[in-house]
Design a protein around this motif. Sequence first.
Motif, PDB file in Angstrom:
ATOM      1  N   PHE A 276     -24.962  75.698  20.673  1.00 52.46           N
ATOM      2  CA  PHE A 276     -25.003  75.257  19.494  1.00 52.46           C
ATOM      3  C   PHE A 276     -25.998  75.674  18.649  1.00 52.46           C
ATOM      4  CE2 PHE A 276     -22.522  71.043  20.737  1.00 52.46           C
ATOM      5  CZ  PHE A 276     -21.417  71.955  20.974  1.00 52.46           C
ATOM      6  N   GLU A 277     -25.781  75.909  17.330  1.00 50.79           N
ATOM      7  CA  GLU A 277     -26.887  76.163  16.370  1.00 50.79           C
ATOM      8  C   GLU A 277     -26.677  75.263  15.174  1.00 50.79           C
ATOM      9  OE1 GLU A 277     -25.938  80.294  15.262  1.00 50.79           O
ATOM     10  OE2 GLU A 277     -26.410  81.083  17.301  1.00 50.79           O
ATOM     11  N   PRO A 278     -27.938  75.127  14.532  1.00 52.85           N
ATOM     12  CA  PRO A 278     -27.971  74.262  13.393  1.00 52.85           C
ATOM     13  C   PRO A 278     -26.914  74.817  12.372  1.00 52.85           C
ATOM     14  CG  PRO A 278     -30.105  74.877  13.910  1.00 52.85           C
ATOM     15  CD  PRO A 278     -29.264  75.855  14.732  1.00 52.85           C
TER      16      PRO A 278
ATOM     17  N   GLU B 126     -28.467  68.958   8.558  1.00 55.54           N
ATOM     18  CA  GLU B 126     -27.748  69.893   9.502  1.00 55.54           C
ATOM     19  C   GLU B 126     -27.468  69.206  10.984  1.00 55.54           C
ATOM     20  OE1 GLU B 126     -30.291  73.469   9.618  1.00 55.54           O
ATOM     21  OE2 GLU B 126     -28.822  74.290   8.146  1.00 55.54           O
TER      22      GLU B 126
ATOM     23  N   ALA C  50     -26.079  70.161  14.980  1.00 57.55           N
ATOM     24  CA  ALA C  50     -26.074  71.159  16.029  1.00 57.55           C
ATOM     25  C   ALA C  50     -24.581  71.254  16.483  1.00 57.55           C
ATOM     26  CB  ALA C  50     -26.931  70.821  17.441  1.00 57.55           C
TER      27      ALA C  50
ATOM     28  N   HIS D 202     -18.852  68.317  20.878  1.00 56.36           N
ATOM     29  CA  HIS D 202     -19.947  68.015  19.974  1.00 56.36           C
ATOM     30  C   HIS D 202     -20.252  66.433  20.271  1.00 56.36           C
ATOM     31  CE1 HIS D 202     -18.281  71.597  18.277  1.00 56.36           C
ATOM     32  NE2 HIS D 202     -19.445  71.708  17.727  1.00 56.36           N
TER      33      HIS D 202
ATOM     34  N   ASP E 170     -35.219  67.909  14.452  1.00 56.59           N
ATOM     35  CA  ASP E 170     -34.344  68.880  13.603  1.00 56.59           C
ATOM     36  C   ASP E 170     -32.961  68.878  14.377  1.00 56.59           C
ATOM     37  OD1 ASP E 170     -34.542  70.495  16.089  1.00 56.59           O
ATOM     38  OD2 ASP E 170     -36.312  71.646  14.918  1.00 56.59           O
ATOM     39  N   ALA E 171     -31.919  69.826  13.744  1.00 57.44           N
ATOM     40  CA  ALA E 171     -30.697  70.040  14.239  1.00 57.44           C
ATOM     41  C   ALA E 171     -30.635  70.544  15.660  1.00 57.44           C
ATOM     42  CB  ALA E 171     -29.872  70.875  13.440  1.00 57.44           C
ATOM     43  N   SER E 172     -31.871  71.049  16.195  1.00 55.28           N
ATOM     44  CA  SER E 172     -31.825  71.800  17.472  1.00 55.28           C
ATOM     45  C   SER E 172     -32.116  70.691  18.623  1.00 55.28           C
ATOM     46  CB  SER E 172     -32.736  73.025  17.596  1.00 55.28           C
ATOM     47  OG  SER E 172     -33.980  72.411  17.455  1.00 55.28           O
TER      48      SER E 172
END
Length: 350
Positions: free
Chosen positions: A187-189, A223, A225, A316, A343-345
């Motif tokens: 997964f990525e932001p 954001e 992930a 998800h 953060d999104a990560s």
Amino acid sequence: MTADLLPDPAIDALATPVLRLDHAGVVVQANAAAGAWLEVGRRRLLGVHAVALEREGDGLAAALSQALEAPTRLRRVALACPGSDALRFADLWLVADAHGHWLEAHPVDEFPGEDPARLLPAALSASLKGLAHELRNPLAGIKGAAQLLARRVDDDGRELTALIETEVERLAALVDRLLSPSPPRAFEPLNIHVVLERVLRLAESDAGWAVRLQRDYDPSLPELAGDADRLTQAVWNLVRNAIEAGAGSVQLRTRAEHGVRIGEDVHALALRLEIADDGHGVPADLAERVFLPLVSGRADGSGLGLALAQQVAREHRGSLTFRSRPGHTVFTLLLPLPSESQDASGTTDG
């Protein structure tokens, strides 16, 4: 042992216990998961009549004696291989086809409750594999035609041909994933509104001015992930279902929710994405089965769109639910968001 009795690689790759039965109800294929779950070598299951696996009651025997027109669920069946004392309990799904039956076991201690979205009939894997082979050549042709067309059109036309090429590449990647399953991408932001705008562009190209597309976004959302392509596919399936259900308007609405329970987990912050439409609604007789694959309210429907959307939600760590009545249907996608200290990560600040 003849080669045609050996497990198909696609079946053998499944983590779910799966048996292939002939018309007489005899096991002719068994994947590794089935043998491991019943604590026997899978070859020991070959040639065993499925009825002999049922230790209590006769529900499986009764189901096999009928002409099944739809996937049939047998609740909490006690199973064991003849000669083994390893008793197992499972919800079974029995799916008939031209060659016999697929029998898929979902251990009740692994999937408690009444969640049909987890009950994916094993026959779907084989069906999708064949479909993927058939899609490859047409996709290549569509991409080539779009590239040629892009040389002859103006800027607006090139924007549309670029959209065609992008979607063909995404579908080609999905086909490759069906033919050669691989671990999910990391997964990525991502910004969920970028995903939604991509879906709306597809909807505009598909429905034109026949459907009014509305946005109600919360611009303050952080954001999340995820996999942008998979989320695009899931949301597009939901929007396309709305269009095909006769909707005159479709609204995409995003909001932040605090203290949300998704399954057994409570998340400090989550995204609530609602896809609302004014179409015919979900037929009452399909409401309890709408997320099962191969179930559709339209004669020409594949019955795969909602099943895939539910699968993407679970990938998800989210959920997909709906409420529906004629003229007002809302599908709600809940996805965890990073808290203010992450953060999104998932990395914690400080």
